[in-house]
Design an enzyme around this catalytic site. Structure first.
Site, mmCIF file in Angstrom:
data_model
loop_
_atom_site.group_PDB
_atom_site.id
_atom_site.type_symbol
_atom_site.label_atom_id
_atom_site.label_comp_id
_atom_site.label_asym_id
_atom_site.label_seq_id
_atom_site.Cartn_x
_atom_site.Cartn_y
_atom_site.Cartn_z
ATOM 1 N N CYS A 51 39.104 1.635 21.064
ATOM 2 C CA CYS A 51 38.750 1.366 19.672
ATOM 3 C C CYS A 51 39.978 1.432 18.763
ATOM 4 O O CYS A 51 40.109 0.643 17.827
ATOM 5 C CB CYS A 51 37.706 2.365 19.185
ATOM 6 S SG CYS A 51 36.148 2.276 20.078
ATOM 7 N N ARG A 128 30.626 -3.259 21.308
ATOM 8 C CA ARG A 128 31.670 -3.936 20.537
ATOM 9 C C ARG A 128 31.151 -5.298 20.073
ATOM 10 O O ARG A 128 31.360 -6.308 20.738
ATOM 11 C CB ARG A 128 32.927 -4.080 21.385
ATOM 12 C CG ARG A 128 33.458 -2.768 21.905
ATOM 13 C CD ARG A 128 34.722 -2.929 22.730
ATOM 14 N NE ARG A 128 35.026 -1.691 23.417
ATOM 15 C CZ ARG A 128 35.578 -0.615 22.854
ATOM 16 N NH1 ARG A 128 35.893 -0.654 21.573
ATOM 17 N NH2 ARG A 128 35.806 0.483 23.545
#
Length: 215
Positions: A51, A128
């Site tokens: 991330c 995601r």
């Protein structure tokens, strides 16, 4: 065990509206996105390696997105305090500042609204997801990645340019299209249009598949 299905918005839907606290203050989503392109993207958690690379990637492309009239807004199921601490941590360690707002979706309400929670992958972390939203508030493209595979920033940029180019010139894009390459002209709807096409300077594969250069 019976499978659980998540209700997800679809391409062509108006982007679901919501109010949320972000790292830049409270927002009403419909007001934030009004009149410009927007990319809404989720990440599983703050202070995680993949991330961090992805959010840094968006931050480093600030000028590209600004030049294409596109706002950015991130999201994860973390508190606003966690978000701010992470933003500060990344800035101190790498010099990269996440200036775009990051939604603190601690109650998972936005994640559920956008189908970012997918039980087969995780019930407590958003996958995601990437949503491309046009200036009218319509969802034009969606991407979903699992927790362990980072997104491709070049593809996100390519897809945005393709959407904007298609809208501007009323054309379509062939496989692997990149800016500067020929685009596909919509197929003819009448015999007269077909004959006009045959007499044009288009790159003709057949009457239904023709390409041209953009100005």
């Amino acid at each position: 065990m019976e499978a659980q299905f998540t209700i997800m918005p679809r391409i062509g839907d108006q982007a679901p509206d919501f109010e949320a606290m972000t790292t830049t203050g409270k927002i009403k989503f419909s007001e934030y996105i009004k009149g410009s392109w927007t990319i809404l993207f989720s990440h599983p958690a703050d202070f995680t390696p993949v991330c961090t690379t992805e959010m840094s990637g968006f931050a480093l492309e600030k000028e590209f997105f600004a030049s294409h009239d596109t706002k950015l807004i991130g999201l994860s199921i973390d508190s606003i305090h966690s978000h701010i601490a992470w933003v500060n941590n990344v800035r101190k360690n790498t010099g990269v500042l996440f200036e775009f707002p990051i939604i603190a979706d601690i109650d998972m309400s936005v994640s559920k609204l956008y189908g970012m929670l997918q039980p087969g992958e995780s019930e407590t972390a958003a996958v995601r997801a990437v949503f491309f939203i046009d200036p009218t508030g319509k969802i034009r493209l969606m991407m979903y990645y699992p927790l362990n595979v980072g997104r491709n920033m070049e593809e996100i940029k390519r897809a945005l340019i393709a959407l904007q180019t298609a809208d501007k010139y009323k054309v379509a894009m062939p496989l692997n299209w990149t800016p500067g390459e020929k685009v596909i002209v919509p197929p003819p709807k009448t015999v007269a249009e077909m004959q006009e096409r045959e007499a044009s300077d288009y790159e003709m594969v057949d009457f239904y598949l023709a390409k041209k250069d953009l100005p």
